[in-house]
Design a protein around this motif. Structure first.
Motif, short mmCIF file in Angstrom:
data_model
loop_
_atom_site.label_atom_id
_atom_site.label_comp_id
_atom_site.label_asym_id
_atom_site.label_seq_id
_atom_site.Cartn_x
_atom_site.Cartn_y
_atom_site.Cartn_z
N TYR A 478 0.81 -1.22 0.00
CA TYR A 478 0.00 0.00 0.00
C TYR A 478 0.84 1.27 0.00
O TYR A 478 0.37 2.33 -0.40
CB TYR A 478 -0.97 0.01 1.17
CG TYR A 478 -0.36 -0.15 2.55
CD1 TYR A 478 0.32 0.89 3.18
CD2 TYR A 478 -0.49 -1.36 3.25
CE1 TYR A 478 0.87 0.74 4.44
CE2 TYR A 478 0.05 -1.51 4.51
CZ TYR A 478 0.73 -0.45 5.12
OH TYR A 478 1.27 -0.60 6.37
N VAL A 500 -8.51 1.79 -1.09
CA VAL A 500 -9.76 2.12 -0.40
C VAL A 500 -10.75 0.96 -0.45
O VAL A 500 -11.41 0.64 0.54
CB VAL A 500 -10.39 3.39 -1.00
CG1 VAL A 500 -11.79 3.61 -0.45
CG2 VAL A 500 -9.53 4.60 -0.71
N GLN A 505 -6.95 -4.56 3.63
CA GLN A 505 -5.94 -3.60 4.07
C GLN A 505 -6.33 -3.05 5.45
O GLN A 505 -7.51 -2.94 5.78
CB GLN A 505 -5.82 -2.45 3.07
CG GLN A 505 -5.38 -2.86 1.68
CD GLN A 505 -3.93 -3.31 1.63
OE1 GLN A 505 -3.20 -3.24 2.61
NE2 GLN A 505 -3.51 -3.80 0.46
N ARG A 510 -6.53 2.43 4.66
CA ARG A 510 -7.64 2.79 3.79
C ARG A 510 -8.12 4.21 4.08
O ARG A 510 -8.45 4.97 3.16
CB ARG A 510 -8.78 1.80 3.97
CG ARG A 510 -8.43 0.37 3.56
CD ARG A 510 -9.55 -0.58 3.89
NE ARG A 510 -10.75 -0.28 3.12
CZ ARG A 510 -11.99 -0.51 3.54
NH1 ARG A 510 -12.20 -1.03 4.76
NH2 ARG A 510 -13.03 -0.21 2.79
#
Length: 776
Positions: A478, A500, A505, A510
């Motif tokens: 990420y 997102v 995650q 996010r």
């Protein structure tokens, strides 16, 4: 209190400026403050919280009893807590609590000599005061204990200030047992907010929340004074367990009456359910799994209590108790540039919570107390034995896994998975994201990695090759998406959207992606933000609320109005402020009611923090959006009066003058700012724009150039300067500036568009097409 290098602030994060038993048997600094509206609002929001079980609804509210009241029954826990970092967070100065050398010791800082001595029972410091002249000050409190100890001085107006000369409490062998300055490389003079008498070394705002129990700031805006109060000056039992008077009653009640005190035995919160958690080793993976968590809410209860202090956050609404919802009181930082590296590793001081939320351990159900004794605060085992609680040593504590000689520093789990960074010159703190080293990310996005932190003679490519040969090709991370979002890479929107929408995650990751997404808004991403606003993820709501200023006004209501209905008080307040200039009369009564409640809370929050120029400027921005120019101007002036070095207040006041047709007054405010502010770059940029509007182009370009060439200049300053050069018939200079900017921000759409346009204007079609192709 924390010390940071150069011009950085200390110990807190404020919301972005949006212009575009003895209950209180306490110590008190009584400033004799006059009653005014801010005082009334402050009293309203500082009213004690009294949440009881239904059976106790009409009984007396819980009050604070003090740690000594716990000692009789909880002897072991009390003794463990004594002399812990919580116990020693603050103390009256005595031979037992003072670590520093006050035997007429001296310390020279850029020619200012501070002298530490005794005067009977008093501990004295002779150093430069607010006027720059040497004065004698009496130490009011010790502050912290290890690896350093600071000292607090009481100044007029109920202020406690932290000396910047601190005592290194480490052993001599470790380089300690000496006086040192928190800013050794830059001379901090009186008048600077980082000077010990300055705004950013003020205990009442910066430190007290987390170093005391039941702290109430009690700042009076009219007199600019504090009447701060607390139940205990250090972090006592009730800081984590809540006010204990009802629990003491329960302990003394007859057996047949104990049931009336409820399942928590008279306390607001209990962590006992966490003890039901059971872990089972998975022999295939070598990692333990939580097979009974005692209820996920119980896990979060402990983490949320710790997060109230062990996080980078501002206090938006005071009065938090251990059972309080975190986002009803605190506005935490997400993985912001400057605080965290793009991959989420710690950069500035962020105090664990934001790091831990990224970790697989958090996702698996690990809590703070799995590794730390909550009373002594010490780790539960030494070395790799701590990790062996959940990670099978036969699989992980081997050279096959860690690639180092057994028993050496390289074999310690924490050195690879929890790298250290030193703050305040001597305080080494470990990253709690428990990440796998990623030297490949060092090459692609510039984040550090544990491998070359130790193997300093090797490049990141060497480490990346070693790990890939051993463990295979690394997975996407990420951090690459957050890096693209920070620096405007061409695929930023798509990468951020992927993060997102990926529920695997970490939520804070996010949320950070959500906060970056409005910079790249398309129809698709706007629809995603609407879905986020109507969803159930609290941190994602926060990320959106913090970024609403970047959402265009025409579509802002579509994402802000749903946030007005959320449960998190901080989120609704931020959302209401972002809507402050909207024509609310066109919305249904229920929407207006939610908006009014949120905006009232926003005002209360900023009034509570009106000892800071940021909050005064935030109030000014709110009133400006509502068209109340006179009130807005007053608050901007108040912010400048409180802290003459605070540049945003000048810049936004100048913008107010510009918007109301007073351009010359706007220019004068900015010229005044250049004399007083420490960060001149944004002022120079704003002054340049003011001069452009007045058609004073030659002088304007000088200021725009100075701003664009500053080390702290954002990309937009370079873009504006380049456009200014081109408009003045200097296209080659403009191209040079833009090309240099493109090296720093590869793929930025604004820069690429400008380069394509200017080359096209100059007839350089081949170059224009190259930049146009990069845009596509």
């Amino acid at each position: 209190m924390s010390g940071r290098p150069m011009r950085k602030l200390l110990c807190f994060m404020l919301p972005a400026l949006l212009l575009l038993g003895c209950d209180k048997q306490s110590s008190t600094f009584d400033s004799g403050a006059s009653e005014n509206r801010a005082s009334v609002e402050r009293k309203k929001i500082l009213a004690p919280v009294a949440e009881h079980t239904p059976a106790l609804a009409k009984r007396t509210k819980r009050t604070y009893a003090g740690a000594e009241a716990c000692a009789g029954c909880h002897t072991e826990a009390f003794q463990s807590w004594q002399n812990s970092h919580h116990d020693m967070a603050m103390k009256r100065p005595t031979p037992e609590t003072v670590m520093g050398n006050f035997d007429n010791a001296e310390f020279d800082y850029f020619g200012t000599v501070s002298r530490f001595s005794r005067d009977g029972d008093k501990y004295m410091v002779r150093t430069d005061g607010a006027d720059g002249k040497p004065q004698d000050f009496s130490v009011a409190y010790t502050f912290g204990v290890e690896p350093l100890q600071q000292y607090l001085i009481e100044l007029p107006g109920g202020k406690l200030q932290a000396l910047s000369v601190a005592w290194d409490a480490r052993s001599k062998e470790a380089g300690g047992q000496r006086w040192f300055h928190l800013y050794p490389d830059e001379e901090i003079k009186p008048g600077d907010p980082l000077h010990w008498t300055g705004l950013n070394q003020n205990w009442n705002f910066m430190c007290a929340d987390c170093h005391s129990t039941n702290f109430q700031k009690n700042y009076d805006t009219a007199s600019k004074t504090f009447a701060s109060e607390w139940s205990e000056i250090n972090v006592g039992c009730e800081a984590c367990h809540g006010p204990a008077s009802r629990h003491v009653e329960w302990a003394n009640a007859p057996e047949d009456q104990k049931a009336v005190y409820g399942e928590h035995l008279g306390l607001e919160v209990s962590y006992r359910d966490r003890l039901k958690g059971a872990w089972q080793m998975n022999l295939e993976t070598g990692i333990a799994q939580l097979v009974n968590d005692g209820g996920s809410a119980n896990i979060q209860k402990e983490i949320q209590t710790c997060a109230q202090c062990h996080s980078r956050r501002s206090t938006a609404f005071p009065g938090a108790h251990p059972q309080s919802k975190f986002l009803d009181h605190f506005n935490p930082a997400l993985l912001s540039d400057g605080l965290y590296h793009a991959d989420g590793q710690i950069n500035d001081e962020v105090y664990v919570y934001g790091s831990f939320l990224q970790s697989k351990m958090h996702g698996a159900g690990v809590t703070c107390s799995n590794c730390h004794n909550p009373h002594t605060l010490k780790i539960r085992a030494e070395g790799n034995d701590l990790c062996a609680q959940c990670h099978l040593p036969q699989k992980f504590d081997t050279a096959e896994h860690h690639l180092h000689k057994t028993g050496g520093d390289g074999a310690l789990c924490v050195n690879c998975h929890m790298p250290e960074k030193t703050y305040m010159q001597v305080d080494a703190r470990r990253d709690h994201s428990f990440r796998v080293p990623r030297p490949d990310l060092s090459m692609s996005i510039g984040s550090p990695n544990a491998c070359t932190d130790c193997h300093t003679d090797q490049p990141a490519s060497w480490a990346a090759n070693v790990l890939e040969e051993k463990f295979g090709k690394p997975e996407p991370h990420y951090g690459e998406a957050l890096f693209a979002g920070r620096y405007g890479l061409p695929d930023a929107e798509g990468r951020l959207l992927n993060v997102v929408m990926d529920e695997a995650q970490p939520e804070i990751v996010r949320a950070t992606a959500v906060s970056l997404l409005p910079r790249y808004l398309s129809q698709t991403s706007a629809q995603v933000l609407q879905v986020i606003a109507q969803g159930d993820d609290a941190l994602l709501h926060l990320g959106l609320a913090q970024a609403l200023e970047n959402v265009p006004q025409r579509i802002r209501p579509a994402v802000a109005i749903p946030l007005l209905y959320e449960d998190e008080k901080v989120v609704t307040a931020l959302a209401a402020n972002a809507m402050a200039g909207a024509p609310m009369e066109q919305y249904p009564e229920e929407v207006r009611r939610q908006f009014n409640t949120g905006l009232e809370n926003y005002q209360i929050s900023e009034i509570f923090n009106s000892d800071r120029p940021e909050s005064l400027a935030n109030l000014a921005g709110m009133y400006f959006q509502q068209g109340q120019s006179a009130k807005s101007e007053k608050y901007f002036r108040d912010a400048i009066d409180l802290e003459p070095g605070y540049s945003p207040a000048y810049i936004n006041l100048a913008d107010l003058y510009r918007a109301t047709g007073r351009e010359q007054e706007s220019e004068q405010v900015l010229r005044d700012a250049l004399v007083t502010v420490f960060d001149k770059t944004p002022v120079e940029h704003s002054l340049g724009l003011s001069l452009v509007r007045q058609k004073k182009m030659s002088e304007a370009l000088g200021f725009l150039r100075a701003a664009a060439h500053s080390d702290t200049a954002p990309l937009h300053y370079v873009y504006v300067y380049a456009i200014g050069l081109n408009s003045q018939g200097k296209p080659q200079e403009a191209i040079k500036e833009l090309e240099q900017a493109l090296v720093r921000f590869p793929g930025d759409r604004q820069i690429l568009s400008a380069l394509a346009s200017i080359h096209h204007e100059q007839g350089n079609e081949e170059a224009a097409q190259q930049y146009q192709q990069q845009l596509r």
